[in-house]
Write a protein that holds these residues in place. Structure first.
Motif, mmCIF file in Angstrom:
data_model
loop_
_atom_site.group_PDB
_atom_site.id
_atom_site.type_symbol
_atom_site.label_atom_id
_atom_site.label_comp_id
_atom_site.label_asym_id
_atom_site.label_seq_id
_atom_site.Cartn_x
_atom_site.Cartn_y
_atom_site.Cartn_z
ATOM 1 N N PRO A 105 0.803 -1.218 0.000
ATOM 2 C CA PRO A 105 0.000 0.000 0.000
ATOM 3 C C PRO A 105 0.839 1.273 0.000
ATOM 4 O O PRO A 105 0.336 2.340 -0.382
ATOM 5 N N ASP A 106 2.107 1.171 0.409
ATOM 6 C CA ASP A 106 2.974 2.354 0.371
ATOM 7 C C ASP A 106 3.113 2.896 -1.049
ATOM 8 O O ASP A 106 3.276 4.106 -1.244
ATOM 9 N N ARG A 107 3.037 1.988 -2.027
ATOM 10 C CA ARG A 107 3.095 2.450 -3.415
ATOM 11 C C ARG A 107 1.921 3.369 -3.720
ATOM 12 O O ARG A 107 2.087 4.416 -4.356
ATOM 13 N N ALA A 108 0.750 2.965 -3.271
ATOM 14 C CA ALA A 108 -0.451 3.780 -3.509
ATOM 15 C C ALA A 108 -0.345 5.108 -2.766
ATOM 16 O O ALA A 108 -0.672 6.170 -3.306
ATOM 17 N N VAL A 165 -8.332 6.162 -9.428
ATOM 18 C CA VAL A 165 -8.410 6.853 -8.147
ATOM 19 C C VAL A 165 -8.949 5.935 -7.057
ATOM 20 O O VAL A 165 -8.481 5.959 -5.917
ATOM 21 N N LEU A 166 -9.918 5.098 -7.429
ATOM 22 C CA LEU A 166 -10.520 4.202 -6.443
ATOM 23 C C LEU A 166 -9.503 3.196 -5.925
ATOM 24 O O LEU A 166 -9.395 2.964 -4.714
ATOM 25 N N VAL A 167 -8.729 2.623 -6.827
ATOM 26 C CA VAL A 167 -7.707 1.657 -6.413
ATOM 27 C C VAL A 167 -6.653 2.344 -5.551
ATOM 28 O O VAL A 167 -6.340 1.886 -4.446
ATOM 29 N N LEU A 168 -6.126 3.458 -6.041
ATOM 30 C CA LEU A 168 -5.103 4.187 -5.284
ATOM 31 C C LEU A 168 -5.629 4.586 -3.903
ATOM 32 O O LEU A 168 -4.982 4.325 -2.889
ATOM 33 N N GLY A 169 -6.782 5.220 -3.893
ATOM 34 C CA GLY A 169 -7.326 5.737 -2.640
ATOM 35 C C GLY A 169 -7.678 4.644 -1.657
ATOM 36 O O GLY A 169 -7.395 4.763 -0.457
#
Lengths: 237, 237
Positions: A105-108, A165-169
């Motif tokens: 998740p740090d990538r996101a 955006v949904l995946v990243l967020g």
DNA sequence: CCTACCGATCGGTAGG
DNA sequence: CCTACCGATCGGTAGG
């Protein structure tokens, strides 16, 4: 004898450790919320030593970003070649993207922060690294719309943007937002929470894209997983 | 005669100006990316004067956050009272949330940044300020599932979490991400882009929640906006 | 609301 | 990879 656990750290090892710690700290506190001394300390070296490996703080930031994008470019094209049909390609792009950010998740968090901190600088990077698969997905959507597989109302551009955006967020904030639910139920582990969020995310992505398949029984509500997009093989082009 | 345009700025005026500039700058560059001198300068005062109105930088940060949440608490309950049926309530919560952040994307940026910077601190705030309407939406989903209106596969908790993140993320980054599309077409204005993104967002939210309504013609693909959730009046409870 | 000032920390350099 | 050091800027205070 050096103080570190392994007998000797090569130049490359140290540079890699710096990148790892910088990624972790930038993701957690943001670029301007982390000092070079913080990063150096977490690696176990002094600040000037860090600046021997990376000329400046900004060089380090760009290297962190490049490492993530390079890893992304290694992952997706490889998997994409194995997918022949458009449907398989779409599925590959979607699930690979989700897994890439769920894996770390740090990538996101880092990419989301860069998007907020330096939108102008990120735009060409998005253009270069996200274009290929955006093209694949957008083409697939358009062909699917012509064939009646995909909902006519879908705005391909906006759809892809929202899913990105949904995946990243979701991956970036799943810990804070995942605990939203009205009743606290049984305490879920972080991994369980992430899995649940991922499943629902894939469901939302697919159901908002594909037209429902005709169902014989359309008045009662069965528990079946219909309406989940085409799983049948299909001819493309 | 003071240097500012208006004849005289009251205490409250200055405090309000500080809040506005701090919101704008924190949203754009993050809390640690903005100095008190930056904020003071953009207001037209000196740093110690700023610290007369807000005891510390952290006090200012909390005040900015509180102002946004207070405005949110003024907006939603008022509109919610006018909505009687569950369907209307759901629609109110969804569209009000989208409009609230579309009206001023800095709100989305700021909250997203706080979620990234201080997840532990934000959790109780989310709990307090987002709970009421999460409850309404989650209840509506559950009743809808029992009545067959809402897809059985929806995970209410995860769904609400994803929609929250989707609204925040899309409104916060629409400029950088909105330009994703594969072909650049005609250059859209920022307002047009935001409008398009908003329409697609509402579509995704509804279609991934509601079961498709039975349609007479299920083999050909019409361009109609079916499958868009219940618009008919309905009995609740 | 200001000037003057504080110690601490910032990114970065010299020189080895 | 280190010690020693740099000017600039940080959040914050004294005192008016």
């Amino acid at each position: 004898m050096p103080t570190s656990r392994s007998a000797k750290a090569s130049r490359a090892d140290v540079a890699q450790q710096i990148l790892e710690q910088a990624t972790r700290l930038f993701a957690a506190h943001g670029f301007s919320g982390v000092s070079l001394a913080d990063i150096a300390k977490s690696v176990g070296i002094r600040k000037p030593s860090l600046l021997y490996h990376f000329q400046s703080k900004d060089t380090l930031r760009r290297s962190v970003l490049e490492e993530i994008l390079a890893h992304w470019n290694e992952t997706l094209p490889q998997l994409l070649m194995a997918a022949s049909t458009g449907s398989e390609q779409f599925d590959t792009v979607l699930s690979t993207t989700v897994r890439f950010f769920a894996d770390d998740p740090d990538r996101a968090r880092l990419i989301l922060r860069e998007l907020l901190d330096r939108p102008e600088e990120m735009q060409p990077l998005i253009e270069a690294h996200v274009r290929p698969w955006v093209g694949i997905v957008a083409d697939y959507i358009r062909r699917g719309q012509e064939a009646g597989r995909v909902r006519a109302e879908v705005d391909p551009r906006a759809y892809v943007g929202h899913m990105t955006v949904l995946v990243l967020g979701s991956m970036a904030t799943y810990e804070a937002v995942g605990s939203l639910g009205p009743e606290l139920e049984v305490q879920e582990s972080s991994a369980q929470l992430l899995e649940r969020q991922t499943a629902e995310l894939l469901r939302i992505a697919k159901v908002s894209l594909f037209r429902p398949r005709p169902v014989a029984d359309s008045t009662t509500h069965s528990q079946r997983n219909q309406d989940f997009g085409p799983e049948r093989p299909e001819s493309d082009d």
